[in-house]
Design an enzyme around this catalytic site. Structure first.
Site, mmCIF file in Angstrom:
data_model
loop_
_atom_site.group_PDB
_atom_site.id
_atom_site.type_symbol
_atom_site.label_atom_id
_atom_site.label_comp_id
_atom_site.label_asym_id
_atom_site.label_seq_id
_atom_site.Cartn_x
_atom_site.Cartn_y
_atom_site.Cartn_z
ATOM 1 N N HIS A 79 -11.396 48.316 -90.921
ATOM 2 C CA HIS A 79 -11.046 47.745 -92.219
ATOM 3 C C HIS A 79 -11.676 46.359 -92.365
ATOM 4 O O HIS A 79 -11.601 45.534 -91.459
ATOM 5 C CB HIS A 79 -9.523 47.633 -92.343
ATOM 6 C CG HIS A 79 -9.051 46.943 -93.594
ATOM 7 N ND1 HIS A 79 -8.460 45.701 -93.578
ATOM 8 C CD2 HIS A 79 -9.103 47.326 -94.898
ATOM 9 C CE1 HIS A 79 -8.150 45.352 -94.822
ATOM 10 N NE2 HIS A 79 -8.528 46.320 -95.636
ATOM 11 N N SER A 80 -12.322 46.126 -93.485
ATOM 12 C CA SER A 80 -12.835 44.801 -93.850
ATOM 13 C C SER A 80 -13.831 44.288 -92.789
ATOM 14 O O SER A 80 -14.824 44.950 -92.500
ATOM 15 C CB SER A 80 -11.649 43.849 -94.051
ATOM 16 O OG SER A 80 -12.020 42.684 -94.713
#
Length: 244
Positions: A79-80
């Protein structure tokens, strides 16, 4: 389901492994194995944060976990900022990874760092430069709705999320991703894009129509903020299960 899948879910900057608390049970309920480690400097490793902690440290964290547990045929999701991490992990152990899943994530090319992928990161580094500890970058602030805190707007969720966030080392955003093993380019990729309201200054590179392995790109959209694992856990789990 013919056989269980092992999911290794890697959290983004400032977060920790608890960010997956709502997603992991939905995957394990279907018989899959799920690992949600905290990277060095976060969660149970928050006390290890130092100026020397960088992208390489976090890649070492995940590669070490994969080798220590002899994990194979992994679905490796990031994520991210963790898009930087999983990309470099794939370069180190491509033979152990069945699929990469980029969840509203940075997707680097060889030699790029987080600043290259998302220039707003430079603003955060510059903002920390005049502080007492210029190597520490605090979490992004909460914005008025609908942006909220990393896209989280429910007051109870925001209160909980704040308890999990810790500073990030500047070096995490400065060290480049290493993608020089051609084998990593052959791993199928899936992209999950959060298409809710985006804070000002945050830009996302378009996903190329063709993956590095020559196959059409697989892109899914979730109508929610950045931390979709908190705001839309069931929908995210469904997408992960689709690519088991």
């Amino acid at each position: 389901m013919s056989h269980p899948t092992t999911y290794l879910l890697v959290h983004g900057a400032w977060h920790d492994g608890q960010s997956w608390n709502r997603v992991a049970p939905l995957l394990t309920a279907q018989g899959h194995r799920v690992l949600t480690p905290s990277l060095t400097g976060h969660g149970d490793k928050a006390h290890l944060l130092s100026p020397e902690v960088g992208l390489t440290t976090h890649v070492d964290d995940i590669v070490g976990l994969i080798l220590d547990h002899d994990l194979r045929d992994l679905v490796l999701a990031g994520h991210s900022y963790a898009g930087m991490v999983i990309s470099s992990v794939a370069n180190r152990v491509p033979e152990r990874i069945a699929r990469l899943v980029y969840i509203d994530a940075m997707v680097p090319t060889h030699g790029e760092n987080a600043i290259d992928v998302m220039p707003l990161t430079r603003v955060m580094i510059d903002g920390a430069a005049d502080s007492a500890q210029p190597w520490r970058i605090p979490p992004m602030p909460e914005f008025p709705a609908p942006q909220g805190l990393f896209g989280v707007t429910d007051p109870d969720d925001i209160a909980w999320l704040r308890t999990t966030l810790t500073d990030e080392s500047v070096l995490c955003f400065q060290q480049p991703a290493e993608l020089d093993d051609p084998a990593q380019a052959l791993i199928p990729r899936v992209h999950v894009l959060c298409v809710g309201s985006v804070p000002e200054g945050v830009t996302r590179r378009p996903v190329p129509e063709i993956q590095p392995n020559g196959e059409p790109s697989q892109v899914h959209e979730l109508e929610t903020g950045h931390d979709c694992m908190i705001t839309k856990p069931a929908e995210l789990a469904d997408l992960l299960l689709k690519h088991a």
